[in-house]
Design a protein around this motif. Structure first.
Motif, PDB file in Angstrom:
ATOM      1  N   PHE A  88    -111.859 -25.991 -37.747  1.00  0.00           N
ATOM      2  CA  PHE A  88    -112.928 -26.678 -38.458  1.00  0.00           C
ATOM      3  C   PHE A  88    -112.544 -27.051 -39.894  1.00  0.00           C
ATOM      4  CE2 PHE A  88    -114.878 -23.765 -35.351  1.00  0.00           C
ATOM      5  CZ  PHE A  88    -115.508 -24.698 -34.546  1.00  0.00           C
ATOM      6  N   LEU A  89    -111.258 -26.912 -40.242  1.00  0.00           N
ATOM      7  CA  LEU A  89    -110.822 -27.301 -41.575  1.00  0.00           C
ATOM      8  C   LEU A  89    -110.762 -28.826 -41.685  1.00  0.00           C
ATOM      9  CD1 LEU A  89    -109.570 -26.315 -44.343  1.00  0.00           C
ATOM     10  CD2 LEU A  89    -107.343 -26.764 -43.286  1.00  0.00           C
ATOM     11  N   PRO A  90    -111.405 -29.399 -42.722  1.00  0.00           N
ATOM     12  CA  PRO A  90    -111.299 -30.855 -42.902  1.00  0.00           C
ATOM     13  C   PRO A  90    -109.844 -31.260 -43.163  1.00  0.00           C
ATOM     14  CG  PRO A  90    -113.073 -29.929 -44.247  1.00  0.00           C
ATOM     15  CD  PRO A  90    -112.285 -28.770 -43.717  1.00  0.00           C
ATOM     16  N   GLY A  91    -109.493 -32.450 -42.735  1.00  0.00           N
ATOM     17  CA  GLY A  91    -108.132 -32.926 -42.954  1.00  0.00           C
ATOM     18  C   GLY A  91    -107.554 -33.521 -41.687  1.00  0.00           C
ATOM     19  N   SER A  92    -106.368 -34.075 -41.819  1.00  0.00           N
ATOM     20  CA  SER A  92    -105.720 -34.723 -40.685  1.00  0.00           C
ATOM     21  C   SER A  92    -105.181 -33.685 -39.708  1.00  0.00           C
ATOM     22  CB  SER A  92    -104.572 -35.611 -41.168  1.00  0.00           C
ATOM     23  OG  SER A  92    -103.542 -34.808 -41.730  1.00  0.00           O
ATOM     24  N   ARG A  93    -104.873 -34.156 -38.507  1.00  0.00           N
ATOM     25  CA  ARG A  93    -104.294 -33.265 -37.497  1.00  0.00           C
ATOM     26  C   ARG A  93    -102.948 -32.728 -37.947  1.00  0.00           C
ATOM     27  NH1 ARG A  93    -104.095 -35.499 -31.461  1.00  0.00           N
ATOM     28  NH2 ARG A  93    -106.347 -35.392 -31.880  1.00  0.00           N
ATOM     29  N   GLU A  95    -101.977 -32.111 -41.053  1.00  0.00           N
ATOM     30  CA  GLU A  95    -102.203 -31.046 -42.027  1.00  0.00           C
ATOM     31  C   GLU A  95    -102.592 -29.746 -41.331  1.00  0.00           C
ATOM     32  OE1 GLU A  95    -103.687 -33.391 -46.052  1.00  0.00           O
ATOM     33  OE2 GLU A  95    -105.163 -32.807 -44.537  1.00  0.00           O
ATOM     34  N   LYS A  96    -103.464 -29.821 -40.350  1.00  0.00           N
ATOM     35  CA  LYS A  96    -103.877 -28.622 -39.621  1.00  0.00           C
ATOM     36  C   LYS A  96    -102.689 -27.972 -38.917  1.00  0.00           C
ATOM     37  CE  LYS A  96    -108.656 -30.122 -38.803  1.00  0.00           C
ATOM     38  NZ  LYS A  96    -109.688 -30.420 -37.778  1.00  0.00           N
ATOM     39  N   ARG A 238    -106.789 -29.752 -54.000  1.00  0.00           N
ATOM     40  CA  ARG A 238    -106.608 -30.342 -52.669  1.00  0.00           C
ATOM     41  C   ARG A 238    -105.920 -29.383 -51.706  1.00  0.00           C
ATOM     42  NH1 ARG A 238    -102.239 -33.269 -50.732  1.00  0.00           N
ATOM     43  NH2 ARG A 238    -101.351 -33.334 -52.850  1.00  0.00           N
TER      44      ARG A 238
END
Length: 330
Positions: A88-93, A95-96, A238
């Motif tokens: 559920f962390l915001p950001g691109s795939r 980055e995850k 960020r």
């Protein structure tokens, strides 16, 4: 006994602090530190492994077979926990995936050995509980299984490209030192190193002296990397959420799982103190620095990886004494 442990780790932090000052204000170029790091990895570290492992009695090596299996289980557990945490962390795939890699792979070689080598200098009672040289064998056995997983699955998570590990990524100089030391121990050639009248005895002592310099230098180079890091408040804001979640996995969930597993009597009673100690370190280390190399080669997520690794190393010096006291009562 919290204070002696804290003092010991403050000494280690002092070496890192000197490195930070050297990296920030020193006049040496970055290539100097890179060359020093290569010297450690390609020369000092392999010789250290050979000197330590070759002195182990062959009958004591059976305990090392636990660690390749442990490496696979620990990495798989970390991957599952990380996927759940970063879902559920915001950001691109991308980055995850990068943060999942940083949460799943710890610094399995240099950090456990550095702590194991330097901590007993201030805690003699702790040193008495560790079997001589066996922790080095256990770390080496762990690395044997972890290395190909890191360079395949870890590489995929960082770059998004699947591939088989290259031979030079698996057959590293430290691995050669591990295998050569194991061969010397199993073949009985280590008996040639025991007589003080033999030249080989003094050669082994020189390798051990070189190894004693290796671990302070590792901490020093870590400090220089922190000192050279260029960040502004915008990039920190960020990168900080993902970095703190990596810390949550590495320094809370994984140690918590280790403590719960040790509460199972059958497991706790069968493991020696040295085995528990290395398993503990492997489940509480900061992220693997090899992930920074993967990101640098691919030209992807370099700022995410560098910031996360360096901040987690600083946090590690704070949480480690607490866990040592909680888990081992030192």
């Amino acid at each position: 006994m919290f204070i002696p442990v804290l003092y010991s780790l403050l000494q280690l932090a002092g070496i890192v602090a000197i490195g930070i000052l050297a990296g920030r204000f020193g006049s040496w170029p970055k290539d100097f530190y890179r060359s020093l790091s290569r010297l450690i990895v390609q020369v000092a570290f392999p010789l250290y492994f050979f000197a330590r492992i070759s002195k182990i009695d062959a009958a004591e090596m059976k305990g090392a077979f636990l660690f390749p299996l442990a490496a696979t289980v620990i990495i798989a557990t970390a991957l599952v926990v990380s996927v759940l945490v970063f879902r559920f962390l915001p950001g691109s795939r991308q980055e995850k995936r990068t943060y999942i890699a940083l949460s799943s792979f710890g610094n399995s070689g240099m950090i456990p050995l550095t702590i194991t080598e330097l901590l007993p200098l201030s805690l003699p009672l702790f040193a008495e509980q560790l079997a001589p040289n066996l922790p080095s064998m256990y770390v080496g056995a762990y690395i044997l299984a972890e290395t190909p997983i890191l360079w395949s699955i870890g590489n995929f998570l960082i770059t998004g490209q699947g591939r088989l590990p290259k031979v030079r990524e698996i057959i590293t100089p430290p691995l050669v030192g591990i295998l050569a030391g194991t061969a010397a121990a199993l073949s009985g050639l280590n008996g040639l190193f025991e007589a003080k009248t033999q030249l080989l005895f003094h050669l082994m002592r020189s390798l051990e002296l070189l190894g004693s310099l290796t671990f302070p230098l590792i901490l020093f180079i870590l400090g220089t990397q922190i000192g050279q890091l260029q960040l502004n408040m915008g990039s920190i804001r960020r990168l900080l959420p993902g970095t703190l979640l990596v810390s949550l996995v590495r320094f809370f969930f994984l140690p918590g799982i280790f403590i719960l597993v040790l509460r199972i009597p059958e497991i706790n009673e069968r493991l020696s103190f040295s085995q528990k100690w290395i398993l503990f370190l492997e489940m509480t280390t900061p992220p693997a620095t090899n992930l920074s190399l993967i990101a640098s080669k691919a030209g992807m997520q370099e700022d995410h990886v560098s910031f996360t690794i360096l901040l987690n190393y600083l946090l590690y010096l704070l949480v480690l004494p607490l866990y040592i006291v909680l888990v081992f009562g030192l």
